[in-house]
Design an enzyme around this catalytic site. Structure first.
Site, short mmCIF file in Angstrom:
data_model
loop_
_atom_site.label_atom_id
_atom_site.label_comp_id
_atom_site.label_asym_id
_atom_site.label_seq_id
_atom_site.Cartn_x
_atom_site.Cartn_y
_atom_site.Cartn_z
N TYR A 196 0.80 -1.24 0.00
CA TYR A 196 0.00 0.00 0.00
C TYR A 196 0.83 1.29 0.00
CZ TYR A 196 -0.39 -0.23 5.28
OH TYR A 196 -0.19 -0.30 6.62
N GLU A 197 0.15 2.38 -0.35
CA GLU A 197 0.77 3.70 -0.55
C GLU A 197 1.98 3.61 -1.48
OE1 GLU A 197 0.84 6.40 2.75
OE2 GLU A 197 -0.90 5.44 3.65
N GLY A 198 1.83 2.83 -2.54
CA GLY A 198 2.90 2.66 -3.53
C GLY A 198 3.64 1.37 -3.28
#
Ligand code: CAA
Length: 369
Positions: A352-354
């Site tokens: 998550y978040e990249g």
């Protein structure tokens, strides 16, 4: 002092019940309320808007300590601070700060950040959600996926395409309230890790979003998402660091108690060398995370440092938790010893978040530019 407050909170408030919350996918509602009372949900927001007025280094210390015990609770802290409050304070209008930021910073309300879609997670410019300009309002249509705090949030920052021809320059960010007509929340995802956190799909069907809820100038939405995620990556790096450190601490303790072949297993080189590798890589991750936070606090560029911290700390979290299970042997495979949950939780930090791959894109672009 802040680190100790977070450590005590994690031990006294998060640890009891953490296994049950994971088992039953129960959101830590009471604990999140108390985190708000401690000022941990709006840590970097100025006091003017009900925040704690602290710096990014304080924030990562808190993230690390909470994540040692319960990554499902710490992700709420991360999203609310980094993706929602930071975005609103940095780029929101005065009206938006008064109406939306204040209750989010005090923890009275929880926020969610909605970028990912069924077909646009890493490739964030390919937004399919549309927001049609209708004069006084935008008409929002589309679906968002994997939204942390999706069910519990009251305030949603939603990224949508307003003019496809302009590609990323035709993207905007909007503040959407729970309960707006046409906004529905899908069922909770049944996840491998961070099972206590609340992840949902969101559906927007002709939702009327008032014009004053658009964040920034027309077309600012993609940059808004990128700038916000940049800070978010430091928070997630700190979460990964905390998961690794928490699993290491348990493995270290266990290895000193557990005996085999006539001595504590920590006295066998096979285990001692594992502990040496775990301690070294955790310390390296910690320095990367603290450096990224420090750069942010100095007002210096932190894109590269934040992505390096997230890339490395999330790998360390995965590697260390796998080894922590190994050191615990059969006990590591059962829930009572916590490390199997940490191993499952660690995986999300690489997604998550990249994802790991996105961090490598950001890092290579920065060093090649
Ligand atoms: N700061 C400011 N602007 C930036 C930027 C940054 N860090 N990165 C890119 N931009 C700008 C560029 O300058 C460019 O603008 P101009 O053309 O006006 O100069 C524009 O954005 C497009 O940039 P790129 O061509 O580099 O864009 P790209 O399509 O190649 O993508 C990327 C770059 C880094 C891969 C980006 O798409 C990215 O970060 N993807 C991952 C997204 C992500 O993290 N998704 C998960 C979201 S989490 C969620 O939604 C759920 C939840 O619960 C948290």
């Amino acid at each position: 002092m802040i680190q100790k407050a977070a450590r005590d909170f994690a031990q006294n408030e998060l640890k009891p019940g953490v296994i049950e919350r994971d088992e039953h996918q129960k959101f830590p509602a009471e604990q999140v309320k108390k985190l708000g009372e401690l000022g941990f949900l709006g840590m970097m927001v100025s006091e003017k808007y009900n925040g704690s007025g602290l710096d990014a280094l304080s924030y990562v210390l808190v993230m690390e300590e909470l994540s040692k015990i319960d990554a499902s609770a710490s992700v709420v802290v991360s999203v609310n601070n980094s993706l929602v409050c930071y975005g609103l304070e940095s780029y929101g209008s005065e009206f938006q700060k008064e109406k939306y930021l204040k209750p989010l910073a005090s923890g009275e309300k929880i926020g969610a950040f909605c970028l990912s879609e069924p077909e646009a997670g890493s490739d964030a410019t390919s937004q399919q959600t549309t927001a049609e300009d209708k004069g006084d309002y935008y008409l929002l249509n589309g679906t968002k996926n994997w939204i942390t705090n999706g069910g519990t949030a009251s305030t949603y920052l939603v990224i949508a395409q307003t003019d496809r021809a302009l590609k990323h320059r035709g993207i905007n960010a909007f503040i959407v309230e729970k309960g707006m007509e046409g906004f529905t929340i899908g069922p909770k995802e049944n996840k491998m890790g961070i099972r206590g956190s609340d992840t949902h799909s969101l559906m927007f069907n002709d939702v009327k979003v008032p014009k004053e809820n658009r964040i920034g100038e027309d077309g600012f939405g993609f940059k808004f998402a990128m700038k916000t995620l940049e800070g978010g990556r430091i928070g997630i790096a700190a979460q990964a660091l905390g998961i690794a450190a928490g699993a290491y601490e348990l493995a270290l303790e266990y290895s000193k108690q557990r005996k085999s072949f006539g001595k504590a297993i920590s006295e066998h080189q096979a285990i001692a060398f594992k502990l040496a590798d775990m301690a070294t890589t955790i310390e390296a991750a910690r320095l990367l995370v603290y450096k990224a936070a420090w750069l942010k606090d100095q007002g210096l560029p932190y894109t590269l440092a934040g992505s390096m911290a997230k890339l490395y700390a999330s790998k360390v979290a995965m590697d260390v938790t796998v080894e922590a299970v190994q050191i615990h042997g059969g006990y590591g495979f059962v829930k009572e010893y916590h490390v199997e949950r940490m191993m499952r939780d660690a995986k999300i930090t690489q997604i998550y978040e990249g994802t790991t791959e996105i961090q490598k894109m950001v890092i290579s672009r920065e060093i090649l530019k």
